[in-house]
Design a protein around this motif. Sequence first.
Motif, PDB file in Angstrom:
ATOM      1  N   GLY A  41      21.686   5.567 -23.823  1.00  0.00           N
ATOM      2  CA  GLY A  41      21.690   4.700 -23.087  1.00  0.00           C
ATOM      3  C   GLY A  41      21.553   4.937 -21.587  1.00  0.00           C
ATOM      4  O   GLY A  41      22.376   6.368 -21.533  1.00  0.00           O
ATOM      5  N   ASP A  42      21.009   3.899 -20.878  1.00  0.00           N
ATOM      6  CA  ASP A  42      21.186   4.970 -19.336  1.00  0.00           C
ATOM      7  C   ASP A  42      21.503   3.419 -18.660  1.00  0.00           C
ATOM      8  O   ASP A  42      21.805   3.619 -17.509  1.00  0.00           O
ATOM      9  CB  ASP A  42      19.409   4.582 -18.822  1.00  0.00           C
ATOM     10  N   THR A  43      22.797   2.494 -19.521  1.00  0.00           N
ATOM     11  CA  THR A  43      23.559   1.721 -18.509  1.00  0.00           C
ATOM     12  C   THR A  43      24.285   1.056 -19.534  1.00  0.00           C
ATOM     13  O   THR A  43      24.364   1.178 -20.797  1.00  0.00           O
ATOM     14  CB  THR A  43      22.129   0.763 -18.534  1.00  0.00           C
ATOM     15  N   VAL A  44      25.864   1.186 -19.589  1.00  0.00           N
ATOM     16  CA  VAL A  44      27.204   1.012 -19.277  1.00  0.00           C
ATOM     17  C   VAL A  44      27.182  -0.497 -19.200  1.00  0.00           C
ATOM     18  O   VAL A  44      27.551  -1.179 -18.097  1.00  0.00           O
ATOM     19  CB  VAL A  44      28.259   1.421 -19.065  1.00  0.00           C
ATOM     20  N   VAL A  45      27.774  -1.201 -19.820  1.00  0.00           N
ATOM     21  CA  VAL A  45      27.913  -2.803 -19.820  1.00  0.00           C
ATOM     22  C   VAL A  45      29.455  -3.311 -20.037  1.00  0.00           C
ATOM     23  O   VAL A  45      29.873  -2.900 -21.063  1.00  0.00           O
ATOM     24  CB  VAL A  45      27.000  -3.868 -20.737  1.00  0.00           C
ATOM     25  N   CYS A  46      29.736  -3.396 -18.984  1.00  0.00           N
ATOM     26  CA  CYS A  46      31.750  -4.217 -19.609  1.00  0.00           C
ATOM     27  C   CYS A  46      31.495  -5.381 -19.997  1.00  0.00           C
ATOM     28  O   CYS A  46      30.987  -6.419 -19.274  1.00  0.00           O
ATOM     29  CB  CYS A  46      31.961  -3.755 -18.228  1.00  0.00           C
ATOM     30  N   VAL A  47      31.672  -5.621 -21.225  1.00  0.00           N
ATOM     31  CA  VAL A  47      31.843  -6.811 -22.360  1.00  0.00           C
ATOM     32  C   VAL A  47      32.189  -7.748 -22.044  1.00  0.00           C
ATOM     33  O   VAL A  47      33.101  -7.056 -21.743  1.00  0.00           O
ATOM     34  CB  VAL A  47      31.427  -6.714 -23.395  1.00  0.00           C
ATOM     35  N   SER A  48      32.359  -9.117 -22.297  1.00  0.00           N
ATOM     36  CA  SER A  48      32.833 -10.465 -21.399  1.00  0.00           C
ATOM     37  C   SER A  48      33.141 -11.123 -23.254  1.00  0.00           C
ATOM     38  O   SER A  48      34.365 -11.797 -22.855  1.00  0.00           O
ATOM     39  CB  SER A  48      32.877 -11.173 -19.952  1.00  0.00           C
ATOM     40  N   HIS A  49      31.694 -11.488 -23.445  1.00  0.00           N
ATOM     41  CA  HIS A  49      31.702 -12.448 -24.905  1.00  0.00           C
ATOM     42  C   HIS A  49      30.676 -12.024 -25.357  1.00  0.00           C
ATOM     43  O   HIS A  49      30.406 -11.553 -24.877  1.00  0.00           O
ATOM     44  CB  HIS A  49      31.589 -13.908 -23.478  1.00  0.00           C
ATOM     45  N   SER A  50      30.172 -12.107 -26.561  1.00  0.00           N
ATOM     46  CA  SER A  50      29.773 -11.719 -27.137  1.00  0.00           C
ATOM     47  C   SER A  50      29.993 -13.309 -28.607  1.00  0.00           C
ATOM     48  O   SER A  50      30.014 -14.591 -27.604  1.00  0.00           O
ATOM     49  CB  SER A  50      30.075 -10.681 -28.070  1.00  0.00           C
ATOM     50  N   SER A  51      29.393 -13.559 -29.390  1.00  0.00           N
ATOM     51  CA  SER A  51      29.459 -14.588 -30.322  1.00  0.00           C
ATOM     52  C   SER A  51      29.098 -13.876 -31.503  1.00  0.00           C
ATOM     53  O   SER A  51      29.427 -12.499 -32.068  1.00  0.00           O
ATOM     54  CB  SER A  51      28.577 -15.176 -29.915  1.00  0.00           C
ATOM     55  N   VAL A  52      29.145 -15.093 -32.956  1.00  0.00           N
ATOM     56  CA  VAL A  52      29.610 -14.952 -33.755  1.00  0.00           C
ATOM     57  C   VAL A  52      27.755 -15.649 -34.788  1.00  0.00           C
ATOM     58  O   VAL A  52      27.949 -16.935 -34.126  1.00  0.00           O
ATOM     59  CB  VAL A  52      30.384 -15.300 -35.492  1.00  0.00           C
ATOM     60  N   ASN A  53      27.417 -14.280 -35.130  1.00  0.00           N
ATOM     61  CA  ASN A  53      26.324 -14.839 -35.935  1.00  0.00           C
ATOM     62  C   ASN A  53      25.766 -14.792 -36.608  1.00  0.00           C
ATOM     63  O   ASN A  53      27.042 -14.175 -37.849  1.00  0.00           O
ATOM     64  CB  ASN A  53      24.730 -14.635 -35.481  1.00  0.00           C
ATOM     65  N   TYR A  54      25.005 -15.081 -38.279  1.00  0.00           N
ATOM     66  CA  TYR A  54      25.115 -14.916 -39.901  1.00  0.00           C
ATOM     67  C   TYR A  54      24.199 -13.589 -39.529  1.00  0.00           C
ATOM     68  O   TYR A  54      24.775 -13.059 -40.806  1.00  0.00           O
ATOM     69  CB  TYR A  54      23.973 -16.026 -39.924  1.00  0.00           C
ATOM     70  N   LYS A  55      23.778 -13.070 -38.868  1.00  0.00           N
ATOM     71  CA  LYS A  55      23.855 -10.942 -38.775  1.00  0.00           C
ATOM     72  C   LYS A  55      25.173 -10.829 -38.815  1.00  0.00           C
ATOM     73  O   LYS A  55      25.220  -9.807 -39.488  1.00  0.00           O
ATOM     74  CB  LYS A  55      22.253 -10.936 -37.877  1.00  0.00           C
ATOM     75  N   ASP A  56      26.368 -11.308 -37.955  1.00  0.00           N
ATOM     76  CA  ASP A  56      27.127 -10.608 -37.845  1.00  0.00           C
ATOM     77  C   ASP A  56      27.989 -11.116 -38.967  1.00  0.00           C
ATOM     78  O   ASP A  56      28.573 -10.210 -39.691  1.00  0.00           O
ATOM     79  CB  ASP A  56      28.085 -11.034 -36.905  1.00  0.00           C
ATOM     80  N   GLY A  57      27.639 -11.906 -39.905  1.00  0.00           N
ATOM     81  CA  GLY A  57      28.636 -12.313 -40.809  1.00  0.00           C
ATOM     82  C   GLY A  57      28.139 -11.559 -42.054  1.00  0.00           C
ATOM     83  O   GLY A  57      29.507 -10.891 -42.897  1.00  0.00           O
ATOM     84  N   LEU A  58      27.500 -10.927 -42.666  1.00  0.00           N
ATOM     85  CA  LEU A  58      26.325 -10.426 -42.926  1.00  0.00           C
ATOM     86  C   LEU A  58      27.083  -9.167 -43.147  1.00  0.00           C
ATOM     87  O   LEU A  58      27.127  -8.247 -43.938  1.00  0.00           O
ATOM     88  CB  LEU A  58      24.885 -10.239 -43.237  1.00  0.00           C
ATOM     89  N   ALA A  59      27.104  -9.001 -41.898  1.00  0.00           N
ATOM     90  CA  ALA A  59      27.580  -7.083 -41.426  1.00  0.00           C
ATOM     91  C   ALA A  59      28.361  -7.159 -41.518  1.00  0.00           C
ATOM     92  O   ALA A  59      29.611  -5.860 -42.371  1.00  0.00           O
ATOM     93  CB  ALA A  59      28.043  -6.696 -39.728  1.00  0.00           C
ATOM     94  N   VAL A  60      29.934  -8.040 -41.771  1.00  0.00           N
ATOM     95  CA  VAL A  60      30.998  -8.032 -41.384  1.00  0.00           C
ATOM     96  C   VAL A  60      31.492  -7.986 -43.082  1.00  0.00           C
ATOM     97  O   VAL A  60      32.787  -7.536 -43.500  1.00  0.00           O
ATOM     98  CB  VAL A  60      32.114  -9.415 -41.541  1.00  0.00           C
TER      99      VAL A  60
END
Length: 327
Positions: free
Chosen positions: A30-49
């Motif tokens: 990628g051409d951009t590095v982001v310093c992440v401050s926040h995310s969330s929990v979605n249903y798809k994240d739950g399926l992944a976990v």
Amino acid sequence: MTFKAVIINKQDDVYSVEPGELNTADLMEGDTVVCVSHSSVNYKDGLAVTNRAPVVRRFPMVPGIDMVGVVEETTAPGVSVGDAVILNGWGTGETHLGAWAEKSRVPGEWLVPLPKDLSAEQAAAIGTAGYTAALCVLGLQDGGVTPESGPVLVTGAAGGVGSVAIALLGSLGYHVIASTGRPEEGDYLKKLGAAEIIARDELSGKPRALGKERWAGAVDSVGSTTLANVLSMTRYGGTVTCCGLAGGMDLPASVAPFILRGVKLVGIDSVMAARDLRLRAWALLDQKLERNLLAEMTTVVPLSQAIDVGQQIVEGKVRGRVVVKID
């Protein structure tokens, strides 16, 4: 330089999810590095976990399909160091390392600017679920459904998409009917803007080709039998937006609503949506989502609790939106 992350791995058919550390060299192209401050929990994240569905397509993987942060490095046109940005979808948490980490490298074209009147936490609270809800509302509007057209149904009402959809539709003046399998959430849903609440069971029976006309439009995140029943009870010329499959991927419906009532079924894809549509959705959220209602539906947890919440969301135990504070 190392940084914190939740890491999903699979070795010899053993699936593991645990806190860990990555190095900047581990970041993807990628051409951009982001310093992440926040995310969330979605249903798809739950399926992944939980590995309940084959969401993750490469290993190791970092879950987290929502990202809010500040640009640390970039060579992307139209993006500058220090920009506050949002990322939703684009395969993060599936094929590209996601946002449950302190850093991420992504293509700059995936990013949209954080609206000036939204905080990073608020944008994460909205997340993919809220952004998808906004796309659904835009789909209803583009389909000609106005507050004067009649009631609008929201299924899966107590979930993330449903909660934001109710709040948006209520603020726009629609009469909202909320469908939920959790009657104890009635007061919460009415506070968000629901005028009526119906039991999920009303939409779970064997679908009829055509039922009594009850609503002018609907936002459905359930699919399967529920969506078939929703379509059968949609008024002449109405529009139904479909964005989820919590109840299943099948659709045991009849063509009758389409050919006899002119009902429109609009598919909502939030993952690969075009930039101009994303900007429309975030503008709608910025302008019409009441901040006190957003706060009402939001819980904030540290990164250390994200895995547990991911397990809870697939069990239907999460109400509204859960923000993951990364830093």
